[in-house]
Motif scaffolding. Structure first.
Motif, PDB file in Angstrom:
ATOM      1  N   LEU A  24      28.431  51.590  45.244  1.00 45.89           N
ATOM      2  CA  LEU A  24      29.485  50.619  44.931  1.00 45.89           C
ATOM      3  C   LEU A  24      30.880  51.245  44.997  1.00 45.89           C
ATOM      4  CD1 LEU A  24      27.608  48.945  41.949  1.00 45.89           C
ATOM      5  CD2 LEU A  24      28.216  47.808  44.090  1.00 45.89           C
ATOM      6  N   GLY A  25      30.937  52.549  45.256  1.00 49.09           N
ATOM      7  CA  GLY A  25      32.239  53.222  45.295  1.00 49.09           C
ATOM      8  C   GLY A  25      32.910  53.267  43.926  1.00 49.09           C
ATOM      9  N   LEU A  26      32.101  53.429  42.880  1.00 46.68           N
ATOM     10  CA  LEU A  26      32.647  53.478  41.515  1.00 46.68           C
ATOM     11  C   LEU A  26      32.460  54.869  40.921  1.00 46.68           C
ATOM     12  CD1 LEU A  26      31.134  50.160  40.048  1.00 46.68           C
ATOM     13  CD2 LEU A  26      33.545  50.581  40.590  1.00 46.68           C
ATOM     14  N   HIS A 105      39.164  52.444  36.472  1.00 52.68           N
ATOM     15  CA  HIS A 105      38.884  51.998  37.852  1.00 52.68           C
ATOM     16  C   HIS A 105      37.561  51.265  37.957  1.00 52.68           C
ATOM     17  CE1 HIS A 105      42.038  54.825  38.959  1.00 52.68           C
ATOM     18  NE2 HIS A 105      41.388  55.760  38.280  1.00 52.68           N
ATOM     19  N   GLY A 106      36.961  50.845  36.822  1.00 55.31           N
ATOM     20  CA  GLY A 106      35.595  50.367  36.838  1.00 55.31           C
ATOM     21  C   GLY A 106      34.691  51.587  36.889  1.00 55.31           C
ATOM     22  N   ALA A 107      33.425  51.432  36.543  1.00 59.34           N
ATOM     23  CA  ALA A 107      32.530  52.586  36.539  1.00 59.34           C
ATOM     24  C   ALA A 107      31.096  52.154  36.298  1.00 59.34           C
ATOM     25  CB  ALA A 107      32.938  53.568  35.429  1.00 59.34           C
ATOM     26  N   VAL A 108      30.194  53.081  36.599  1.00 52.15           N
ATOM     27  CA  VAL A 108      28.809  52.965  36.159  1.00 52.15           C
ATOM     28  C   VAL A 108      28.653  54.002  35.043  1.00 52.15           C
ATOM     29  CG1 VAL A 108      26.383  53.078  36.820  1.00 52.15           C
ATOM     30  CG2 VAL A 108      28.090  52.349  38.507  1.00 52.15           C
ATOM     31  N   LEU A 109      28.218  53.565  33.870  1.00 52.82           N
ATOM     32  CA  LEU A 109      28.022  54.479  32.745  1.00 52.82           C
ATOM     33  C   LEU A 109      26.557  54.412  32.326  1.00 52.82           C
ATOM     34  CD1 LEU A 109      30.950  52.814  32.183  1.00 52.82           C
ATOM     35  CD2 LEU A 109      31.077  54.574  30.426  1.00 52.82           C
ATOM     36  N   ASP A 110      25.972  55.574  32.015  1.00 55.30           N
ATOM     37  CA  ASP A 110      24.614  55.519  31.483  1.00 55.30           C
ATOM     38  C   ASP A 110      24.545  56.157  30.113  1.00 55.30           C
ATOM     39  OD1 ASP A 110      22.748  58.061  31.454  1.00 55.30           O
ATOM     40  OD2 ASP A 110      23.958  58.296  33.260  1.00 55.30           O
ATOM     41  N   GLY A 111      23.652  55.602  29.275  1.00 56.86           N
ATOM     42  CA  GLY A 111      23.536  56.104  27.894  1.00 56.86           C
ATOM     43  C   GLY A 111      22.508  55.312  27.114  1.00 56.86           C
ATOM     44  N   ARG A 207      24.754  37.085  45.773  1.00 57.67           N
ATOM     45  CA  ARG A 207      24.368  37.744  47.013  1.00 57.67           C
ATOM     46  C   ARG A 207      25.488  37.883  48.012  1.00 57.67           C
ATOM     47  NH1 ARG A 207      19.588  39.203  47.677  1.00 57.67           N
ATOM     48  NH2 ARG A 207      18.270  38.718  45.938  1.00 57.67           N
ATOM     49  N   ASP A 208      26.454  36.958  47.973  1.00 58.35           N
ATOM     50  CA  ASP A 208      27.431  36.987  49.052  1.00 58.35           C
ATOM     51  C   ASP A 208      28.762  37.574  48.640  1.00 58.35           C
ATOM     52  OD1 ASP A 208      27.500  33.358  48.885  1.00 58.35           O
ATOM     53  OD2 ASP A 208      27.940  34.904  47.412  1.00 58.35           O
ATOM     54  N   ARG A 209      28.751  38.349  47.556  1.00 55.21           N
ATOM     55  CA  ARG A 209      30.036  38.972  47.205  1.00 55.21           C
ATOM     56  C   ARG A 209      30.471  39.948  48.273  1.00 55.21           C
ATOM     57  NH1 ARG A 209      31.664  40.765  41.281  1.00 55.21           N
ATOM     58  NH2 ARG A 209      32.619  42.357  42.561  1.00 55.21           N
ATOM     59  N   GLU A 210      31.705  39.776  48.665  1.00 50.42           N
ATOM     60  CA  GLU A 210      32.291  40.588  49.734  1.00 50.42           C
ATOM     61  C   GLU A 210      32.029  42.080  49.510  1.00 50.42           C
ATOM     62  OE1 GLU A 210      34.438  40.570  53.225  1.00 50.42           O
ATOM     63  OE2 GLU A 210      34.117  38.776  52.018  1.00 50.42           O
ATOM     64  N   ASP A 211      32.270  42.555  48.295  1.00 48.37           N
ATOM     65  CA  ASP A 211      32.220  43.995  48.034  1.00 48.37           C
ATOM     66  C   ASP A 211      30.792  44.548  47.982  1.00 48.37           C
ATOM     67  OD1 ASP A 211      31.768  42.551  45.760  1.00 48.37           O
ATOM     68  OD2 ASP A 211      32.823  43.922  44.431  1.00 48.37           O
ATOM     69  N   LEU A 212      29.788  43.684  48.056  1.00 41.40           N
ATOM     70  CA  LEU A 212      28.414  44.201  48.055  1.00 41.40           C
ATOM     71  C   LEU A 212      27.814  44.207  49.448  1.00 41.40           C
ATOM     72  CD1 LEU A 212      26.821  42.700  44.842  1.00 41.40           C
ATOM     73  CD2 LEU A 212      27.722  44.975  45.243  1.00 41.40           C
ATOM     74  N   ARG A 213      28.520  43.566  50.373  1.00 44.03           N
ATOM     75  CA  ARG A 213      27.963  43.467  51.727  1.00 44.03           C
ATOM     76  C   ARG A 213      28.032  44.799  52.443  1.00 44.03           C
ATOM     77  NH1 ARG A 213      30.729  38.797  54.152  1.00 44.03           N
ATOM     78  NH2 ARG A 213      30.247  37.415  52.450  1.00 44.03           N
ATOM     79  N   GLY A 214      26.977  45.125  53.152  1.00 38.33           N
ATOM     80  CA  GLY A 214      27.003  46.330  53.980  1.00 38.33           C
ATOM     81  C   GLY A 214      26.964  47.620  53.187  1.00 38.33           C
ATOM     82  N   LYS A 215      26.609  47.533  51.882  1.00 36.87           N
ATOM     83  CA  LYS A 215      26.581  48.768  51.088  1.00 36.87           C
ATOM     84  C   LYS A 215      25.182  49.371  51.013  1.00 36.87           C
ATOM     85  CE  LYS A 215      30.798  48.633  48.908  1.00 36.87           C
ATOM     86  NZ  LYS A 215      31.680  49.660  48.470  1.00 36.87           N
ATOM     87  N   GLU A 216      24.180  48.638  51.480  1.00 33.61           N
ATOM     88  CA  GLU A 216      22.807  49.160  51.382  1.00 33.61           C
ATOM     89  C   GLU A 216      22.620  50.418  52.227  1.00 33.61           C
ATOM     90  OE1 GLU A 216      21.710  44.734  50.747  1.00 33.61           O
ATOM     91  OE2 GLU A 216      23.475  45.850  51.275  1.00 33.61           O
TER      92      GLU A 216
END
Ligand code: CDP
Ligand code: CDP
Length: 216
Positions: A24-26, A105-111, A207-216
């Motif tokens: 996701l570029g986060l 900047h947004g993020a993925v956090l785990d805990g 499913r059709d969010r612009e920022d998720l397309r082509g990231k697979e």
């Protein structure tokens, strides 16, 4: 956008969260490192990690470079981390750090409490689990890979004791948020777990969010 990844020890949170962040570029933050670094500081001082005054002081003095120490993993560090993590003053001292990181900047956090306490408004929350035996096996393999000899039964007992402490404490106990998506990785390797999580994330965000397309 903030993605919360919670769950018990060695469930595969970090592996998954890092991969989601890349896709996701986060930025990614392993929040367990904060508690580990505080616990480590108390061990260095020869202090009891459950000492609330010293632990709060260590949490307030924490610097980013402390998270890069090489000695934050292993049975002693695991135990010290979960002891300081039960102290409300320590959790309060680390809250702004985590929120500032996610909000920048947004993020993925785990805990353990990202979806319930740190970012209850996160649009995507995953709660990652696996059977106790599988999680112990993963941790045991990690220890072996680092040249640490350990008994599988002992690793399993320590992991169960830590999960019980994390789930049973009064301050921000480990539990899935009401709107968390559950992902059981017992029978999934890291690749399959990522594929399953990715489809959950896409399903949640549309499913059709612009920022998720082509990231697979
Ligand atoms: O962050 P957490 O403690 O939940 O787990 P992790 O550090 O991501 O994963 C623990 C170990 O299990 C690592 O060695 C991973 O490579 C491995 N793993 C696995 O075998 N299968 C998965 N689905 C995820 C992780
Ligand atoms: O990698 P593993 O899942 O074994 O542990 P970790 O995520 O590095 O977390 C170490 C300890 O920190 C946990 O056992 C919890 O006691 C505590 N922790 C917490 O209370 N809240 C968080 N958000 C992250 C970790």
């Amino acid at each position: 956008m903030v993605i919360a990844v919670d769950g018990p020890a060695a469930a595969g949170k970090g592996t998954l969260a890092r991969r989601l962040a890349e896709s996701l570029g986060l930025p990614y933050l392993d929040t367990g490192l904060l508690y580990r670094a505080v616990g480590r500081r108390l061990l260095d001082q020869g202090a009891d990690p459950a000492d609330p005054v010293r632990a709060e002081a260590a949490a307030r003095a924490l610097r980013p470079e402390d998270l890069r120490r090489a000695d934050l993993r292993g049975p002693a560090a695991d135990h010290a981390a979960s002891a300081v993590a039960a102290l409300p003053a320590v959790r309060a001292a680390l809250l702004d750090w985590q929120r500032d990181f996610g909000r920048a900047h947004g993020a993925v956090l785990d805990g353990r409490d990202i979806g319930t306490v740190v970012f209850p408004e996160a649009p995507v929350k995953l709660f990652v689990t696996a059977s106790d035996e599988e999680r112990a096996r993963r941790r045991w393999l990690e220890l072996r890979g680092r040249g640490v000899a350990a008994e599988l039964a002992e690793v399993l007992a320590e992991l169960r004791a830590r999960d019980a402490r994390d789930a049973g404490r009064a301050a921000a106990p480990m539990r899935p948020a009401g709107d968390a998506l559950l992902l059981d990785t017992t029978a999934l390797d890291a690749e399959a777990a990522f594929a399953a999580a990715w489809s959950l994330v896409r399903g949640k965000l549309g499913r059709d969010r612009e920022d998720l397309r082509g990231k697979e």
